[in-house]
Write a protein that holds these residues in place. Structure first.
Motif, PDB file in Angstrom:
ATOM      1  N   GLY A  87      12.575 -44.215 102.621  1.00  0.00           N
ATOM      2  CA  GLY A  87      13.931 -44.750 101.537  1.00  0.00           C
ATOM      3  C   GLY A  87      13.853 -46.253 101.028  1.00  0.00           C
ATOM      4  N   GLY A  88      12.650 -46.405 101.252  1.00  0.00           N
ATOM      5  CA  GLY A  88      12.145 -47.908 101.831  1.00  0.00           C
ATOM      6  C   GLY A  88      12.329 -48.369  99.771  1.00  0.00           C
ATOM      7  N   LEU A  89      12.218 -48.910  99.950  1.00  0.00           N
ATOM      8  CA  LEU A  89      11.647 -49.876  98.691  1.00  0.00           C
ATOM      9  C   LEU A  89      10.026 -50.486  98.332  1.00  0.00           C
ATOM     10  N   ASP A  90       9.231 -50.022  97.017  1.00  0.00           N
ATOM     11  CA  ASP A  90       8.188 -50.517  97.227  1.00  0.00           C
ATOM     12  C   ASP A  90       8.111 -51.906  97.421  1.00  0.00           C
ATOM     13  N   ASN A  91       7.351 -52.544  98.069  1.00  0.00           N
ATOM     14  CA  ASN A  91       7.367 -53.990  97.912  1.00  0.00           C
ATOM     15  C   ASN A  91       7.019 -54.824  96.836  1.00  0.00           C
ATOM     16  N   GLU A  92       5.957 -53.640  96.494  1.00  0.00           N
ATOM     17  CA  GLU A  92       4.946 -54.383  94.793  1.00  0.00           C
ATOM     18  C   GLU A  92       5.892 -54.724  93.839  1.00  0.00           C
ATOM     19  N   VAL A 304      34.320 -47.510  94.061  1.00  0.00           N
ATOM     20  CA  VAL A 304      33.676 -46.175  94.174  1.00  0.00           C
ATOM     21  C   VAL A 304      31.853 -47.889  94.207  1.00  0.00           C
ATOM     22  N   THR A 305      31.710 -48.772  93.174  1.00  0.00           N
ATOM     23  CA  THR A 305      30.255 -49.224  92.899  1.00  0.00           C
ATOM     24  C   THR A 305      30.248 -49.842  94.384  1.00  0.00           C
ATOM     25  N   LYS A 306      31.551 -50.661  94.356  1.00  0.00           N
ATOM     26  CA  LYS A 306      31.387 -51.474  95.937  1.00  0.00           C
ATOM     27  C   LYS A 306      30.784 -50.872  97.117  1.00  0.00           C
ATOM     28  N   ILE A 307      31.220 -49.351  97.170  1.00  0.00           N
ATOM     29  CA  ILE A 307      30.470 -48.981  97.844  1.00  0.00           C
ATOM     30  C   ILE A 307      29.816 -48.871  98.598  1.00  0.00           C
ATOM     31  N   MET A 308      28.418 -48.852  97.394  1.00  0.00           N
ATOM     32  CA  MET A 308      27.338 -48.763  97.751  1.00  0.00           C
ATOM     33  C   MET A 308      26.770 -49.644  98.066  1.00  0.00           C
ATOM     34  N   ASP A 309      26.631 -50.933  98.675  1.00  0.00           N
ATOM     35  CA  ASP A 309      26.907 -51.799  99.533  1.00  0.00           C
ATOM     36  C   ASP A 309      27.298 -51.127 101.047  1.00  0.00           C
ATOM     37  N   CYS A 310      27.400 -50.241 101.225  1.00  0.00           N
ATOM     38  CA  CYS A 310      27.896 -49.843 102.626  1.00  0.00           C
ATOM     39  C   CYS A 310      26.609 -48.988 102.819  1.00  0.00           C
ATOM     40  N   VAL A 311      25.324 -48.644 101.662  1.00  0.00           N
ATOM     41  CA  VAL A 311      24.447 -47.347 101.905  1.00  0.00           C
ATOM     42  C   VAL A 311      23.325 -48.049 102.995  1.00  0.00           C
ATOM     43  N   HIS A 312      23.087 -47.550 103.988  1.00  0.00           N
ATOM     44  CA  HIS A 312      21.671 -48.066 104.514  1.00  0.00           C
ATOM     45  C   HIS A 312      20.330 -47.702 104.442  1.00  0.00           C
ATOM     46  N   CYS A 313      20.164 -47.033 103.014  1.00  0.00           N
ATOM     47  CA  CYS A 313      19.341 -46.545 102.830  1.00  0.00           C
ATOM     48  C   CYS A 313      19.006 -47.312 101.082  1.00  0.00           C
ATOM     49  N   ASP A 314      17.801 -48.115 101.045  1.00  0.00           N
ATOM     50  CA  ASP A 314      17.240 -48.738 100.585  1.00  0.00           C
ATOM     51  C   ASP A 314      17.347 -48.793  99.287  1.00  0.00           C
ATOM     52  N   ARG A 315      16.972 -47.125  98.781  1.00  0.00           N
ATOM     53  CA  ARG A 315      16.010 -46.287  97.809  1.00  0.00           C
ATOM     54  C   ARG A 315      17.515 -45.619  97.401  1.00  0.00           C
ATOM     55  N   CYS A 316      18.286 -45.552  98.244  1.00  0.00           N
ATOM     56  CA  CYS A 316      19.536 -44.849  97.780  1.00  0.00           C
ATOM     57  C   CYS A 316      20.481 -45.778  97.373  1.00  0.00           C
ATOM     58  N   ARG A 317      20.087 -46.635  98.056  1.00  0.00           N
ATOM     59  CA  ARG A 317      21.417 -47.697  97.306  1.00  0.00           C
ATOM     60  C   ARG A 317      21.307 -48.103  96.483  1.00  0.00           C
ATOM     61  N   LEU A 318      19.828 -48.652  96.216  1.00  0.00           N
ATOM     62  CA  LEU A 318      19.455 -48.978  94.605  1.00  0.00           C
ATOM     63  C   LEU A 318      20.001 -48.062  93.569  1.00  0.00           C
ATOM     64  N   TRP A 319      19.758 -46.529  94.007  1.00  0.00           N
ATOM     65  CA  TRP A 319      19.987 -45.935  92.487  1.00  0.00           C
ATOM     66  C   TRP A 319      21.128 -45.842  92.769  1.00  0.00           C
ATOM     67  N   GLY A 320      21.894 -45.659  93.612  1.00  0.00           N
ATOM     68  CA  GLY A 320      23.613 -45.500  93.834  1.00  0.00           C
ATOM     69  C   GLY A 320      23.806 -46.787  92.838  1.00  0.00           C
TER      70      GLY A 320
END
Ligand code: FAD
Length: 388
Positions: A87-92, A304-320
């Motif tokens: 669920g992390g983001l590719d550092n590169e 709803v768009t602000k709730i995305m800041d509560c998502v712990h998984c970075d990649r899920c947050r990104l796509w959310g």
């Protein structure tokens, strides 16, 4: 999926499931090329923004055990299969300081005349735009971080979904509330189902290590619920109509330098295949509906768009973030465009930030990929049933 493909997608859509499948078949490759272009593949977000609605550590499951319900025995899997890695983001893929490199410099200078970025008053935004101007935000290459299975789950994600659905509790009894509530629900459920489709379509087979479609998971999350499938198509129609509406006003937009003509022709080849009957937004907030209901709708979607800041998984947050911003942008276009006012319409488009535009096309791509994946899952389902 127990859906009659010759039926319209919904009361506000004069298009059938079959017709959307056909449109999607025609635009799929151009849309994919568009979201892989240098202009459309970067998105900006603040990964460390505090959740504005509740204390993150208060009552919300934040440990890895929350994810155990999706894959059993995580601990026995190699480190690179752990949820925080998946669920992390590719550092590169981060822009950060390096974004001054030639490849991405145009994103920052876009575009002369400062057309983008200025917020209009009064607020006509359906999403939180703060991340786009926040200096703590980072640029992320979306193509290096595909939306797929991450192992994010358990109580944390379920509670996030439940908070999102609770935004649909309109209190007003005025005429039109029911229709607005229904549309709000379909948007959220369609987003939820589209995410479920992606995580099933690009799923980690922990025995072989391969990323592949998982039919059983798809059926459990989406396929066994015809309304969820229909809501993905509904969302497709909503975004497609917003894109169709802005087409005449895009010629003013400048995508910068060498990318300009390429990007414009890719956009054109996608949008020219859409049509106006795909969604009728005029049926949603009819004339008699007061602006209070529309304001309420906008504020709730913004939450709803602000709730995305509560998502712990970075990649899920990104796509959310990408997708809720994409829906918010389409709602702004659908409901703030005054059909009588040509200058006003141009103004709405000129004031879209580049990240709203990027989100809009990437969200359309997500739905387009979901529709393609559903067709594929249907074939897998049929061949499984036939081989029994
Ligand atoms: P959940 O999907 O958490 O659903 C909770 C309840 O909602 C279900 O029990 C059901 O009653 C109801 N429900 C489910 N789907 C629908 C629907 N379409 N319409 C109406 N009601 C529904 N996981 C990944 O692997 N990859 C991702 O990229 C990813 N992105 C996410 C982004 C966000 C913003 C969030 C909140 C979660 C994301 N997740 C992602 C997690 C994923 O959505 C699920 O929450 C997780 O897989 C657990 O699923 P679940 O079956 O327990 O139920």
């Amino acid at each position: 999926c127990q859906i009659d493909k010759d039926e319209p997608v919904g009361a506000t859509c004069d298009v059938t499931f079959k017709e959307i499948n056909e449109i999607n078949r025609q635009i799929r490759s151009d849309l994919l090329a568009l979201v892989h272009s240098d202009f459309f593949k970067y998105f900006k977000l603040d990964l460390y923004k505090q959740c504005p609605f509740w204390n993150d550590n208060d009552g919300y499951c934040v440990n890895r055990a929350c994810a155990v319900d999706v894959v059993e025995e995580w601990d026995t899997l190699p480190a690179y299969w752990q949820p925080e890695v998946l669920g992390g983001l590719d550092n590169e893929s981060f822009g950060g300081e390096n974004i001054a490199s030639d490849e991405c410099a145009f994103l920052d200078q876009l575009c002369e005349g400062q057309k983008n970025g200025a917020l209009s008053k009064p607020d006509v935004n359906y999403c939180d735009l703060e991340d786009f101007s926040n200096e703590k935000s980072v640029l992320v290459d979306l193509t290096a971080n595909p939306e797929r299975f991450t192992g994010y789950g358990g109580m944390q994600s379920t509670q996030i979904w439940s908070s999102i659905y609770k935004e649909n509790c309109f209190s007003s009894e005025q005429a039109g509330t029911c229709l607005a509530k229904n549309a709000f629900y379909r948007l959220i459920s369609g987003l939820h189902a589209s995410i479920g489709t992606h995580l099933s379509n690009d799923h980690l087979n922990t025995e072989t290590g391969a990323w592949e479609p998982n039919l059983e998971l798809f059926m459990a999350r989406v396929g066994n619920f015809p309304d969820r499938v229909a809501n993905i198509y509904f969302n497709y129609a909503v975004i497609a109509k917003a894109l169709w509406k802005i087409r005449p006003y895009l010629s003013h937009l400048d995508f910068c330098n060498a990318y300009h003509e390429d990007v414009k022709s890719m956009i054109n080849s996608v949008i020219t295949r859409l049509n106006s009957k795909i969604f009728n937004e005029d049926l949603l907030f009819k004339d008699q509906v007061t602006s209070t209901l529309k304001d309420d709708f906008r504020m709730r979607f913004k939450n709803v768009t602000k709730i995305m800041d509560c998502v712990h998984c970075d990649r899920c947050r990104l796509w959310g973030k990408v997708q809720t911003t994409g829906y918010a942008t389409s709602l702004k276009i659908l409901f703030e465009f005054d059909s009588e006012d040509e200058e006003g319409k141009q103004n709405v488009v000129d004031k879209l930030t580049k990240y709203e535009l990027i989100a809009l096309f990437n969200t359309f791509d997500r739905l387009s990929k979901s529709v393609e994946a559903i067709t594929n899952f249907e074939k897998m389902y049929d061949s499984t049933v036939n081989s029994m």
